[in-house]
Motif scaffolding. Structure first.
Motif, PDB file in Angstrom:
ATOM      1  N   LYS A 175     -22.020  43.998   1.358  1.00  0.00           N
ATOM      2  CA  LYS A 175     -22.780  42.749   1.376  1.00  0.00           C
ATOM      3  C   LYS A 175     -21.811  41.574   1.294  1.00  0.00           C
ATOM      4  O   LYS A 175     -21.950  40.602   2.019  1.00  0.00           O
ATOM      5  CB  LYS A 175     -23.768  42.705   0.216  1.00  0.00           C
ATOM      6  CG  LYS A 175     -24.848  43.757   0.289  1.00  0.00           C
ATOM      7  CD  LYS A 175     -25.699  43.640   1.536  1.00  0.00           C
ATOM      8  CE  LYS A 175     -26.624  42.467   1.503  1.00  0.00           C
ATOM      9  NZ  LYS A 175     -27.568  42.429   2.644  1.00  0.00           N
ATOM     10  N   PHE A 201     -29.946  44.208  -3.834  1.00  0.00           N
ATOM     11  CA  PHE A 201     -29.721  43.633  -2.508  1.00  0.00           C
ATOM     12  C   PHE A 201     -28.544  42.669  -2.473  1.00  0.00           C
ATOM     13  O   PHE A 201     -28.191  42.154  -1.415  1.00  0.00           O
ATOM     14  CB  PHE A 201     -30.981  42.914  -2.009  1.00  0.00           C
ATOM     15  CG  PHE A 201     -32.160  43.828  -1.845  1.00  0.00           C
ATOM     16  CD1 PHE A 201     -32.041  45.026  -1.164  1.00  0.00           C
ATOM     17  CD2 PHE A 201     -33.385  43.499  -2.388  1.00  0.00           C
ATOM     18  CE1 PHE A 201     -33.121  45.880  -1.015  1.00  0.00           C
ATOM     19  CE2 PHE A 201     -34.476  44.347  -2.251  1.00  0.00           C
ATOM     20  CZ  PHE A 201     -34.339  45.537  -1.563  1.00  0.00           C
ATOM     21  N   THR A 254     -42.050  42.712   2.058  1.00  0.00           N
ATOM     22  CA  THR A 254     -41.875  43.522   3.264  1.00  0.00           C
ATOM     23  C   THR A 254     -43.174  44.203   3.686  1.00  0.00           C
ATOM     24  O   THR A 254     -43.551  44.167   4.860  1.00  0.00           O
ATOM     25  CB  THR A 254     -40.778  44.581   3.056  1.00  0.00           C
ATOM     26  OG1 THR A 254     -41.117  45.392   1.919  1.00  0.00           O
ATOM     27  CG2 THR A 254     -39.429  43.938   2.810  1.00  0.00           C
ATOM     28  N   VAL A 312     -37.343  42.904   7.936  1.00  0.00           N
ATOM     29  CA  VAL A 312     -36.042  42.232   7.795  1.00  0.00           C
ATOM     30  C   VAL A 312     -35.447  42.124   9.204  1.00  0.00           C
ATOM     31  O   VAL A 312     -34.854  43.081   9.710  1.00  0.00           O
ATOM     32  CB  VAL A 312     -35.103  43.010   6.857  1.00  0.00           C
ATOM     33  CG1 VAL A 312     -33.759  42.295   6.730  1.00  0.00           C
ATOM     34  CG2 VAL A 312     -35.741  43.191   5.484  1.00  0.00           C
ATOM     35  N   ASN A 334     -29.816  41.342   9.290  1.00  0.00           N
ATOM     36  CA  ASN A 334     -29.189  41.902   8.088  1.00  0.00           C
ATOM     37  C   ASN A 334     -27.694  41.601   8.136  1.00  0.00           C
ATOM     38  O   ASN A 334     -27.036  41.860   9.150  1.00  0.00           O
ATOM     39  CB  ASN A 334     -29.420  43.409   8.025  1.00  0.00           C
ATOM     40  CG  ASN A 334     -29.122  43.986   6.653  1.00  0.00           C
ATOM     41  OD1 ASN A 334     -28.717  43.279   5.735  1.00  0.00           O
ATOM     42  ND2 ASN A 334     -29.316  45.289   6.515  1.00  0.00           N
ATOM     43  N   ARG A 393     -23.669  41.798   6.877  1.00  0.00           N
ATOM     44  CA  ARG A 393     -22.621  42.605   6.265  1.00  0.00           C
ATOM     45  C   ARG A 393     -21.315  41.818   6.320  1.00  0.00           C
ATOM     46  O   ARG A 393     -21.173  40.867   7.091  1.00  0.00           O
ATOM     47  CB  ARG A 393     -22.456  43.942   6.990  1.00  0.00           C
ATOM     48  CG  ARG A 393     -23.581  44.932   6.772  1.00  0.00           C
ATOM     49  CD  ARG A 393     -23.605  45.453   5.348  1.00  0.00           C
ATOM     50  NE  ARG A 393     -24.620  46.482   5.149  1.00  0.00           N
ATOM     51  CZ  ARG A 393     -25.857  46.237   4.747  1.00  0.00           C
ATOM     52  NH1 ARG A 393     -26.233  44.989   4.544  1.00  0.00           N
ATOM     53  NH2 ARG A 393     -26.714  47.216   4.563  1.00  0.00           N
ATOM     54  N   THR A 402     -23.545  39.951  11.464  1.00  0.00           N
ATOM     55  CA  THR A 402     -25.004  39.933  11.379  1.00  0.00           C
ATOM     56  C   THR A 402     -25.580  40.966  12.332  1.00  0.00           C
ATOM     57  O   THR A 402     -25.284  40.966  13.525  1.00  0.00           O
ATOM     58  CB  THR A 402     -25.554  38.537  11.727  1.00  0.00           C
ATOM     59  OG1 THR A 402     -25.019  37.575  10.806  1.00  0.00           O
ATOM     60  CG2 THR A 402     -27.071  38.518  11.629  1.00  0.00           C
ATOM     61  N   TYR A 416     -31.488  43.203  14.110  1.00  0.00           N
ATOM     62  CA  TYR A 416     -32.464  44.284  14.267  1.00  0.00           C
ATOM     63  C   TYR A 416     -33.593  43.910  15.223  1.00  0.00           C
ATOM     64  O   TYR A 416     -34.010  44.719  16.058  1.00  0.00           O
ATOM     65  CB  TYR A 416     -33.078  44.634  12.904  1.00  0.00           C
ATOM     66  CG  TYR A 416     -32.135  45.238  11.900  1.00  0.00           C
ATOM     67  CD1 TYR A 416     -30.952  45.859  12.278  1.00  0.00           C
ATOM     68  CD2 TYR A 416     -32.431  45.191  10.539  1.00  0.00           C
ATOM     69  CE1 TYR A 416     -30.099  46.412  11.344  1.00  0.00           C
ATOM     70  CE2 TYR A 416     -31.587  45.746   9.589  1.00  0.00           C
ATOM     71  CZ  TYR A 416     -30.421  46.351   9.998  1.00  0.00           C
ATOM     72  OH  TYR A 416     -29.578  46.897   9.071  1.00  0.00           O
ATOM     73  N   ASN A 452     -33.701  49.954   7.397  1.00  0.00           N
ATOM     74  CA  ASN A 452     -32.266  50.114   7.245  1.00  0.00           C
ATOM     75  C   ASN A 452     -31.897  51.579   7.526  1.00  0.00           C
ATOM     76  O   ASN A 452     -32.714  52.363   7.962  1.00  0.00           O
ATOM     77  CB  ASN A 452     -31.787  49.671   5.862  1.00  0.00           C
ATOM     78  CG  ASN A 452     -30.488  48.910   5.891  1.00  0.00           C
ATOM     79  OD1 ASN A 452     -29.696  49.024   6.827  1.00  0.00           O
ATOM     80  ND2 ASN A 452     -30.253  48.118   4.864  1.00  0.00           N
ATOM     81  N   CYS A 464     -33.692  52.118   2.756  1.00  0.00           N
ATOM     82  CA  CYS A 464     -34.694  51.674   1.793  1.00  0.00           C
ATOM     83  C   CYS A 464     -35.286  52.859   1.042  1.00  0.00           C
ATOM     84  O   CYS A 464     -35.860  53.776   1.657  1.00  0.00           O
ATOM     85  CB  CYS A 464     -35.796  50.907   2.525  1.00  0.00           C
ATOM     86  SG  CYS A 464     -37.149  50.387   1.459  1.00  0.00           S
ATOM     87  N   LEU A 501     -35.764  35.720   3.800  1.00  0.00           N
ATOM     88  CA  LEU A 501     -35.134  37.034   3.705  1.00  0.00           C
ATOM     89  C   LEU A 501     -35.965  38.078   4.426  1.00  0.00           C
ATOM     90  O   LEU A 501     -35.474  39.138   4.810  1.00  0.00           O
ATOM     91  CB  LEU A 501     -34.943  37.422   2.231  1.00  0.00           C
ATOM     92  CG  LEU A 501     -33.987  36.521   1.442  1.00  0.00           C
ATOM     93  CD1 LEU A 501     -33.912  36.959  -0.010  1.00  0.00           C
ATOM     94  CD2 LEU A 501     -32.598  36.493   2.061  1.00  0.00           C
ATOM     95  N   THR A 502     -37.256  37.795   4.601  1.00  0.00           N
ATOM     96  CA  THR A 502     -38.159  38.680   5.332  1.00  0.00           C
ATOM     97  C   THR A 502     -38.969  37.859   6.332  1.00  0.00           C
ATOM     98  O   THR A 502     -38.989  36.632   6.291  1.00  0.00           O
ATOM     99  CB  THR A 502     -39.109  39.411   4.363  1.00  0.00           C
ATOM    100  OG1 THR A 502     -39.858  38.435   3.615  1.00  0.00           O
ATOM    101  CG2 THR A 502     -38.331  40.310   3.403  1.00  0.00           C
TER     102      THR A 502
END
Length: 587
Positions: A153, A170, A361, A422, A425, A427, A452, A455, A497, A503, A565-566
Motif C-alpha cells: 500500500k 486497508f 461495498t 472498488v 486500487n 499500490r 494504480t 479494475y 481483489n 477480500c 474509496l468505493t
C-alpha cells in the motif's frame, strides 16, 4: 489546548527549503563573485530573475536527470518505460483537471482516453511525481499475486488515508497487515457467513420501510436504505451490537437529510463517513499538491470526529458485553499482538476499516444491481422467475437455495463487472519491478512508484470481454463467453481483489446481497427509476447522450456514478417499486 499542525503546514515545512535552496545558492554565488571582482555588478533585476528562474531551471534539470536514470535502468533490464500521457501545461499539471475535475466528466474518462491512445499500461508525470496506471490483467496479476512482495500500500497512500483509516487493514503493510488479517479472519468462517438470521431481521425492516413509502406514493433513495441495511447488519455481525439505523426516518426527495429534518446519529455518521472518504479521494486526485489545499486544517478532522464519536461507544459496548459474558480473549502467538489488541485506537481503526468493507461495498453492489434491473426489466423478470421457482413467493431462503441459483449469481457478477465496488486500487513499488506492455514488451517500473490498478476499465475493456463489454448482460457468466474471457484469464474479473490481500468478506458479501435481493424480489416485481426526485445537479449531463469518446457506457447511464474509496451514485438512487401480490396470484 493541543497545537495541531495541518497537512499544508507540514508540507510547506519540507517543501520551502527545496524551493528556496537553488535561488539562495545562485544568489550566494553571485554575491561571492561581486566581492572578489568589484567590476562585476549585479542589478536588482538580475537578482529577481535569479530567484524566479533558478528554481525552474533546477527543477527541469532534476526532472531530466531522473528521466534519464529511469531510461538507463530500463535499458539495462531490456525494458522500456511505460508510454507517458503528455500534458499541455508545464509539469503536466493540466492532467489533474482533465482526469478528475473537468465539467461533465464521466468517472474514469481520462483513463479511458489514455488506454485508447497509449495502451492498457501507461504513465504520467505531474510536477515530478511519476505514476503508472494499468488495466492489463497480467500486470494486475503481478501486483496482486505473482509479484506480491514487490508491491505494498505504501507510504504515499498511508499519508493520504491515515486520518480516516488509521492503522487499519486497508492502510497497513507487513506485520501490521498480517496481524489485522489474523484478527479478522475468524469472523468470516463458513459457519458465520452462512447464518442468515441477521440478514432476515434487517431485510424485513428495510422492506417494510420501503413498502410504507411506496404506499404513500413517494419514491425512496435506495442507496440510502442499502447503506442502512448493510451498516446495521455489519455492526451486529461483527460487533454483536444492534444499532437499528433502519428504524430512522427515510429522507424525502430534494431534502437534505441533515438540514431538512431527518437528524439522527446514524445520518450524521453516514454523511461524515462519506465526506471523509471524498476528502481522501480528493487528496489522491490532487497528487503531490493536496496538502496545499489543507493549509488551514485537515479536511477530514471534523468528519472523523463524528465517525469516531459514533463508533467508539459501539466498540466500548461490545467490549463491555464481552467482558461481562466471561469470554476470554484467545492467547495470541506474540505478546506484542496482544498489546495491539488492547489498544483502543487500533480497535476503532480496524472497526472503521471493516465497516467500510461491510457497509459501503455491499451497499454499492445492491444499489447498482437494482439500478441495472430497473433499466433491464427482462433481466428482472427472469431473475424473479428463478427466485419464485426455486424458493417460492414467501419462504425465507437458505444457504443451499442461494448456492444453487446460477442466474442470481450471474446478475451479481455482471453488476460487479460493470460497477466494481472498488473501481481503482493503488499500490506502491517497494523495489524496481517489471510489467508487460500490450505488445509483450517489458515495462520498467522504478522503486517507490505509485501504481494504480484500473479494475473498472479492465472489466469493461472490449479486447478482454468482447464488443458488447459495455452492455449489461448476465448471460456472459453462463454461456461460452465465461470460458473464453474469464476462465482463461481470471484476472480480467477481480471485484474482490486477489492474491494474499483478497477480500476476506467475499462470501459474506455475496450471501448478504443474494439474501436481500431474493426477499426484495419476492415482494416487488417492478422497479422504476424516479429521475424527477433526483437532485438536479446529479442528473447525467445532456452531453453524455451524444458522446463518442472516453467510456462507451456514458450514453447509456441514467445516473452519475462517482467514487471515493468505493463506488456510489451521486445524489442517491431514487426509485419506485410495485408490489408483486397481483403477479403472484397467478403463479
Amino acid at each position: 489546548m493541543t497545537l495541531t499542525v495541518t497537512p499544508g503546514v507540514s508540507f510547506l515545512a519540507v517543501a520551502i527549503p527545496k524551493f528556496i535552496g537553488p535561488p539562495i545558492l545562485v544568489h550566494g554565488s553571485l554575491r561571492y563573485l561581486v566581492s572578489y571582482f568589484p567590476s562585476f555588478t549585479v542589478s536588482d533585476r538580475v537578482i529577481v530573475c535569479v530567484w524566479i528562474f533558478s528554481f525552474l531551471v533546477w527543477w527541469y534539470m532534476h526532472a531530466q536527470y531522473l528521466h534519464f536514470a529511469r531510461v538507463r535502468e530500463a535499458r539495462r533490464l531490456g525494458a522500456i518505460l511505460p508510454p507517458q500521457v503528455p500534458g499541455r501545461l508545464p509539469g503536466n499539471i493540466d492532467l489533474i483537471w482533465t482526469n478528475f475535475f473537468a465539467r461533465d466528466l464521466y468517472l474514469g474518462d481520462g483513463f479511458a482516453r489514455a488506454i485508447d491512445g497509449f495502451g492498457t499500461t501507461f504513465s504520467n508525470n505531474i510536477l515530478g511525481e511519476f505514476q503508472v496506471f494499468t488495466a492489463n490483467p497480467q500486470n494486475i496479476k503481478l501486483a496482486l499475486a505473482t509479484d506480491f512482495g514487490s508491491y505494498e500500500k505504501g507510504p504515499k497512500f498511508n499519508e493520504i488515508a491515515n486520518s480516516v483509516l488509521g492503522e487499519g487493514v486497508f492502510n497497513s503493510d507487513g506485520d501490521m497487515w498480517q496481524f489485522h488479517r489474523k484478527l479478522t479472519r475468524p469472523f468470516f468462517g463458513k459457519e458465520r457467513v452462512t447464518d442468515f438470521g441477521i440478514f432476515d431481521a434487517k431485510t424485513n425492516i428495510a422492506i417494510q420501510k420501503m413498502q410504507e413509502r411506496f404506499d404513500s406514493g413517494q419514491a425512496i433513495d435506495f442507496q440510502d436504505i442499502c447503506s442502512r441495511f448493510t451498516l446495521d447488519s455489519a455492526c451486529e455481525f461483527l460487533l454483536g451490537v444492534p444499532i437499528q439505523v433502519l428504524e430512522d426516518p427515510l429522507p424525502l426527495p430534494n431534502q437534505d437529510t441533515l438540514a431538512g429534518g431527518v437528524v439522527t446519529p446514524a445520518n450524521h455518521f453516514a454523511r461524515a463517513f462519506a465526506d471523509a472518504q471524498i476528502s481522501v479521494s480528493r487528496r489522491a486526485r490532487l497528487g503531490v499538491l493536496w496538502p496545499l489545499f489543507e493549509i488551514f486544517g485537515d479536511r477530514t478532522a471534523g468528519d472523523m470526529r463524528v465517525v469516531r464519536g459514533f463508533i467508539e461507544p459501539i466498540v466500548q459496548d461490545a467490549m463491555r458485553k464481552r467482558k461481562e459474558g466471561g469470554v476470554a480473549v484467545e492467547k495470541l502467538e506474540e505478546e506484542s499482538l496482544l498489546q495491539h489488541l488492547l489498544n483502543m485506537k487500533l480497535i476503532v481503526d480496524e472497526t472503521i476499516n471493516i465497516l467500510l468493507a461491510g457497509r459501503d461495498t455491499t451497499a454499492g453492489l445492491l444499489t447498482f444491481m437494482v439500478y441495472c434491473l430497473a433499466m433491464h426489466p427482462d433481466v428482472l423478470a427472469r431473475l424473479r422467475e428463478e427466485i419464485v421457482r426455486t424458493i417460492g413467493p414467501k419462504r425465507v431462503p437458505t444457504f443451499d437455495d442461494v448456492r444453487g441459483m446460477k442466474y442470481l449469481r450471474a446478475v451479481l457478477n455482471e453488476t460487479l463487472r460493470l460497477f466494481p465496488s472498488v473501481p481503482f486500487n493503488g499500490r506502491n513499488t517497494r523495489a524496481p519491478a517489471l510489467m508487460e506492455g500490450d505488445d509483450g514488451q517489458k515495462l520498467y517500473i522504478p522503486a517507490n512508484t505509485r501504481v494504480t490498478l484500473l479494475y473498472m476499465h479492465t472489466q469493461r475493456h472490449k479486447p478482454f470481454w468482447g464488443e458488447d463489454a459495455h452492455l449489461f448482460d448476465p448471460d456472459r457468466f453462463l454461456d461460452e463467453r465465461a470460458k473464453t474471457f474469464v476462465t482463461s484469464n481470471p484476472f480480467v474479473f477481480v471485484p474482490f481483489n486477489a492474491g494474499p490481500r483478497i477480500c476476506l468478506g467475499q462470501q459474506f458479501a455475496y450471501n448478504e446481497a443474494s439474501f436481500f435481493m431474493i426477499r426484495l424480489l419476492q415482494k416487488f416485481d417492478r422497479i422504476e427509476l424516479a429521475p424527477a426526485c433526483q437532485p438536479a445537479a446529479t442528473l447525467p449531463p445532456d452531453s453524455w447522450k451524444t458522446s463518442s469518446d472516453g467510456t462507451p457506457r456514458k450514453p447509456l447511464e441514467r445516473c452519475v456514478i462517482n467514487s471515493h474509496l468505493t463506488l456510489y451514485v451521486e445524489g442517491g438512487l431514487w426509485l419506485r417499486m410495485s408490489d408483486s401480490k397481483a403477479t403472484d396470484a397467478h403463479v
